[in-house]
Write a protein that holds these residues in place. Structure first.
Motif, PDB file in Angstrom:
ATOM      1  N   VAL A 287      -2.401  14.818  -5.326  1.00 16.40           N
ATOM      2  CA  VAL A 287      -1.197  14.025  -5.112  1.00 16.40           C
ATOM      3  C   VAL A 287      -1.313  12.770  -5.966  1.00 16.40           C
ATOM      4  N   GLN A 288      -0.343  12.572  -6.863  1.00 12.11           N
ATOM      5  CA  GLN A 288      -0.322  11.363  -7.685  1.00 12.11           C
ATOM      6  C   GLN A 288       0.501  10.272  -6.991  1.00 12.11           C
ATOM      7  N   VAL A 289       0.014   9.026  -7.090  1.00 20.98           N
ATOM      8  CA  VAL A 289       0.711   7.914  -6.449  1.00 20.98           C
ATOM      9  C   VAL A 289       0.898   6.781  -7.452  1.00 20.98           C
ATOM     10  N   ASP A 290       1.847   5.889  -7.145  1.00 21.05           N
ATOM     11  CA  ASP A 290       2.084   4.758  -8.036  1.00 21.05           C
ATOM     12  C   ASP A 290       1.123   3.613  -7.720  1.00 21.05           C
ATOM     13  N   ALA A 291       1.201   2.551  -8.499  1.00 20.13           N
ATOM     14  CA  ALA A 291       0.259   1.440  -8.354  1.00 20.13           C
ATOM     15  C   ALA A 291       0.363   0.776  -6.985  1.00 20.13           C
ATOM     16  N   GLY A 292       1.576   0.654  -6.475  1.00 18.28           N
ATOM     17  CA  GLY A 292       1.748   0.027  -5.163  1.00 18.28           C
ATOM     18  C   GLY A 292       1.111   0.834  -4.048  1.00 18.28           C
ATOM     19  N   ALA A 293       1.286   2.145  -4.108  1.00 18.42           N
ATOM     20  CA  ALA A 293       0.668   3.005  -3.095  1.00 18.42           C
ATOM     21  C   ALA A 293      -0.844   2.980  -3.226  1.00 18.42           C
ATOM     22  N   LEU A 303      -0.913   7.255   3.340  1.00 26.30           N
ATOM     23  CA  LEU A 303      -0.088   7.541   2.169  1.00 26.30           C
ATOM     24  C   LEU A 303       1.310   7.938   2.625  1.00 26.30           C
ATOM     25  N   LEU A 304       2.302   7.125   2.248  1.00 27.52           N
ATOM     26  CA  LEU A 304       3.700   7.411   2.566  1.00 27.52           C
ATOM     27  C   LEU A 304       4.366   8.076   1.377  1.00 27.52           C
ATOM     28  N   ALA A 305       5.406   8.832   1.647  1.00 28.11           N
ATOM     29  CA  ALA A 305       6.083   9.596   0.593  1.00 28.11           C
ATOM     30  C   ALA A 305       6.688   8.697  -0.472  1.00 28.11           C
ATOM     31  N   ALA A 306       7.125   7.503  -0.094  1.00 27.23           N
ATOM     32  CA  ALA A 306       7.779   6.609  -1.053  1.00 27.23           C
ATOM     33  C   ALA A 306       6.882   6.261  -2.229  1.00 27.23           C
ATOM     34  N   GLY A 307       5.565   6.261  -2.022  1.00 27.62           N
ATOM     35  CA  GLY A 307       4.644   5.896  -3.099  1.00 27.62           C
ATOM     36  C   GLY A 307       4.077   7.070  -3.853  1.00 27.62           C
ATOM     37  N   ASP A 319      -5.093  21.372   4.435  1.00 29.32           N
ATOM     38  CA  ASP A 319      -6.010  21.524   3.301  1.00 29.32           C
ATOM     39  C   ASP A 319      -6.427  20.161   2.764  1.00 29.32           C
ATOM     40  N   VAL A 320      -7.582  20.136   2.116  1.00 28.80           N
ATOM     41  CA  VAL A 320      -8.067  18.900   1.500  1.00 28.80           C
ATOM     42  C   VAL A 320      -7.453  18.744   0.118  1.00 28.80           C
ATOM     43  N   VAL A 321      -6.874  17.580  -0.132  1.00 27.65           N
ATOM     44  CA  VAL A 321      -6.284  17.285  -1.433  1.00 27.65           C
ATOM     45  C   VAL A 321      -6.847  15.967  -1.949  1.00 27.65           C
ATOM     46  N   ALA A 322      -6.823  15.808  -3.260  1.00 23.87           N
ATOM     47  CA  ALA A 322      -7.245  14.557  -3.885  1.00 23.87           C
ATOM     48  C   ALA A 322      -6.031  13.666  -4.089  1.00 23.87           C
ATOM     49  N   ILE A 323      -6.246  12.366  -4.041  1.00 21.56           N
ATOM     50  CA  ILE A 323      -5.192  11.383  -4.308  1.00 21.56           C
ATOM     51  C   ILE A 323      -5.593  10.605  -5.548  1.00 21.56           C
ATOM     52  N   GLU A 324      -4.710  10.584  -6.536  1.00 22.86           N
ATOM     53  CA  GLU A 324      -4.995   9.899  -7.794  1.00 22.86           C
ATOM     54  C   GLU A 324      -3.923   8.870  -8.097  1.00 22.86           C
ATOM     55  N   GLY A 325      -4.361   7.687  -8.516  1.00 25.05           N
ATOM     56  CA  GLY A 325      -3.453   6.628  -8.908  1.00 25.05           C
ATOM     57  C   GLY A 325      -3.396   6.489 -10.413  1.00 25.05           C
ATOM     58  N   PRO A 326      -2.743   5.468 -10.926  1.00 21.48           N
ATOM     59  CA  PRO A 326      -2.647   5.271 -12.372  1.00 21.48           C
ATOM     60  C   PRO A 326      -4.012   5.104 -13.047  1.00 21.48           C
ATOM     61  N   SER A 327      -5.006   4.633 -12.299  1.00 17.25           N
ATOM     62  CA  SER A 327      -6.331   4.403 -12.887  1.00 17.25           C
ATOM     63  C   SER A 327      -7.337   5.497 -12.567  1.00 17.25           C
ATOM     64  N   GLY A 328      -6.910   6.555 -11.861  1.00 17.47           N
ATOM     65  CA  GLY A 328      -7.825   7.646 -11.571  1.00 17.47           C
ATOM     66  C   GLY A 328      -7.939   7.950 -10.088  1.00 17.47           C
ATOM     67  N   PRO A 329      -8.963   8.731  -9.695  1.00 19.55           N
ATOM     68  CA  PRO A 329      -9.126   9.156  -8.309  1.00 19.55           C
ATOM     69  C   PRO A 329      -9.267   7.981  -7.347  1.00 19.55           C
ATOM     70  N   ARG A 344       9.394  18.040  -1.807  1.00 17.31           N
ATOM     71  CA  ARG A 344      10.737  17.593  -1.453  1.00 17.31           C
ATOM     72  C   ARG A 344      10.765  16.143  -0.985  1.00 17.31           C
ATOM     73  N   LEU A 345       9.629  15.643  -0.508  1.00 16.97           N
ATOM     74  CA  LEU A 345       9.585  14.288   0.043  1.00 16.97           C
ATOM     75  C   LEU A 345       9.180  13.227  -0.974  1.00 16.97           C
ATOM     76  N   LEU A 346       8.718  13.636  -2.147  1.00 15.31           N
ATOM     77  CA  LEU A 346       8.195  12.668  -3.113  1.00 15.31           C
ATOM     78  C   LEU A 346       9.180  11.543  -3.402  1.00 15.31           C
ATOM     79  N   GLY A 347       8.709  10.307  -3.234  1.00 14.98           N
ATOM     80  CA  GLY A 347       9.502   9.137  -3.573  1.00 14.98           C
ATOM     81  C   GLY A 347      10.611   8.806  -2.596  1.00 14.98           C
ATOM     82  N   ARG A 348      10.734   9.561  -1.537  1.00 13.51           N
ATOM     83  CA  ARG A 348      11.840   9.357  -0.601  1.00 13.51           C
ATOM     84  C   ARG A 348      11.424   8.472   0.561  1.00 13.51           C
ATOM     85  N   ARG A 349      12.382   7.690   1.081  1.00 11.92           N
ATOM     86  CA  ARG A 349      12.126   6.805   2.210  1.00 11.92           C
ATOM     87  C   ARG A 349      11.948   7.620   3.492  1.00 11.92           C
TER      88      ARG A 349
END
Length: 374
Positions: A287-293, A303-307, A319-329, A344-349
């Motif tokens: 799951v990729q996230v933005d800098a704020g998340a 981790l909320l969908a908005a980020g 299942d186990v998933v990795a979370i990665e931001g702009p700078s990596g894991p 379907r929820l990505l980026g949504r409030r």
């Protein structure tokens, strides 16, 4: 009271009741493919000394492939192909377990064999079963001798080296220390064969500079891991609150001798479930996230969908998933939704989720209680 020194840290039995010792193939098997029996007898005597002092020791032992290759006459130490390695392991494991039973038995100790695969420690239920078995064997005074079940492991589902296996075993066993006995006496700032290479006695944090010092070669040609695998093992161990030392086994009685080595200092001990998550070697998706998340996650938030900005992989809820931001894991965690729903929820409030899903949504994509920061 006896104290066991790993680097600059002391491990008395009262504070370090359990220790995992990993022994590489090059130490246990000579170049001709025969067991170095006298050296191994010294290890068994060391383990017996520690047992009498109140410390419980588990051993992660390489050597099955090297021993089996000699008996089957296979080229390249049994590593010419996956099939050769599996056949060598099936043959050599019998000889390896018999040898350990004999040398430990000569010191009044009972050996117990445990063969595990990657899935045994990556699947949560199987991990807990393995941990329970390890714990009970140690309580009974037996010495577990653990190896990867190379006779059935494939290239896609295997640890690939016993350094990382030892770190995961230490986590499962609730150990406070891991000692990797190898053909090198620790970490150097560059390949120790190069002029001016400096030994690193202590590592308090594994960062890019430390990782950059690693060499992925196996000096003996028998083993499957070099310094890269040892640093990865140290990352797994220390994130679970376990100290890890890399020490030379090219001496007699290495568990009782004082010699130069490198110790990786443990981080604050994590809760068992989060330590298991952080130490996993495989994930079902990303799951990729933005800098704020990313910033919110680092401060302990869910981790909320908005980020979230993107996903990859086919995964189900739990299942186990990795979370990665702009700078990596950033973290690993248990998905609260399957991949299709999460997409379907990505980026949504949050107030949009019920209409998108058709049912009352969960609080987060990945809850902080089921997440481990890396």
């Amino acid at each position: 009271m006896a104290h066991y020194r790993l680097g600059t840290m002391l491990f008395p039995p009262a504070s370090c009741p359990r220790l995992v010792v990993k022994i590489g193939s090059a130490l246990l098997v000579d170049p001709a493919g025969a067991v170095r029996r006298d050296w191994l007898a010294g290890i068994a005597a060391d383990v017996a000394d520690r047992a009498r002092a109140g410390q419980q020791v588990a051993i992660v032992s390489s050597g099955a492939i090297a021993l089996g290759a000699r008996r089957l006459g296979l080229p390249r130490g049994g590593r010419a192909s996956l099939e050769d390695a599996q056949a060598a392991a099936a043959t050599g494991q019998i000889a390896l377990s018999q040898t350990w039973a004999e040398v430990l038995g000569a010191n009044g100790l009972t050996a117990a064999q445990m063969l595990v695969t990657l899935d045994d420690l990556e699947d949560r239920r199987r991990y807990l079963n393995a941990a329970a078995t390890l714990g009970r064997l140690l309580q009974l005074g037996a010495v577990p001798v653990i190896n990867e079940n190379d006779s059935v492991a494939t290239a896609e589902i295997r640890f690939g080296d016993n350094d990382r296996l030892a770190a995961r075993v230490a986590q499962a066993a609730g150990a406070e220390g891991v000692m990797l006995l190898s053909d090198i006496d620790g970490l150097y700032d560059r390949n120790p064969a190069q002029a001016g290479a400096m030994h690193i006695p202590e590592v308090s944090r594994i960062d890019a500079r430390i990782a950059g010092m690693a060499d992925d070669g196996s000096a003996s040609g028998m083993g499957s891991g070099g310094m890269v695998s040892k640093i990865e093992a140290a990352r797994i161990a220390t994130s679970a609150g376990v100290a890890l030392a890399i020490a030379s086994g090219r001496i007699e009685r290495p568990l009782s001798a004082t010699a130069r080595h490198t110790i990786f200092l443990p981080e604050k001990r994590a809760r068992a479930r989060k330590a298991w998550l952080a130490g996993r070697l495989t994930v079902k998706g990303i799951v990729q996230v933005d800098a704020g998340a990313a910033e919110a996650l680092m401060s302990g938030r869910s981790l909320l969908a908005a980020g979230a900005t993107g996903i990859s992989g086919a995964f189900a809820r739990g299942d186990v998933v990795a979370i990665e931001g702009p700078s990596g894991p950033i973290a690993r965690g248990l998905a609260e939704y399957d991949a299709a729903e999460m997409q379907r929820l990505l980026g949504r409030r949050s107030d949009e989720h019920e209409a998108l899903l058709g049912y009352v949504p969960r609080a987060a994509l990945i809850h902080r209680n089921h997440m481990a920061l890396l």
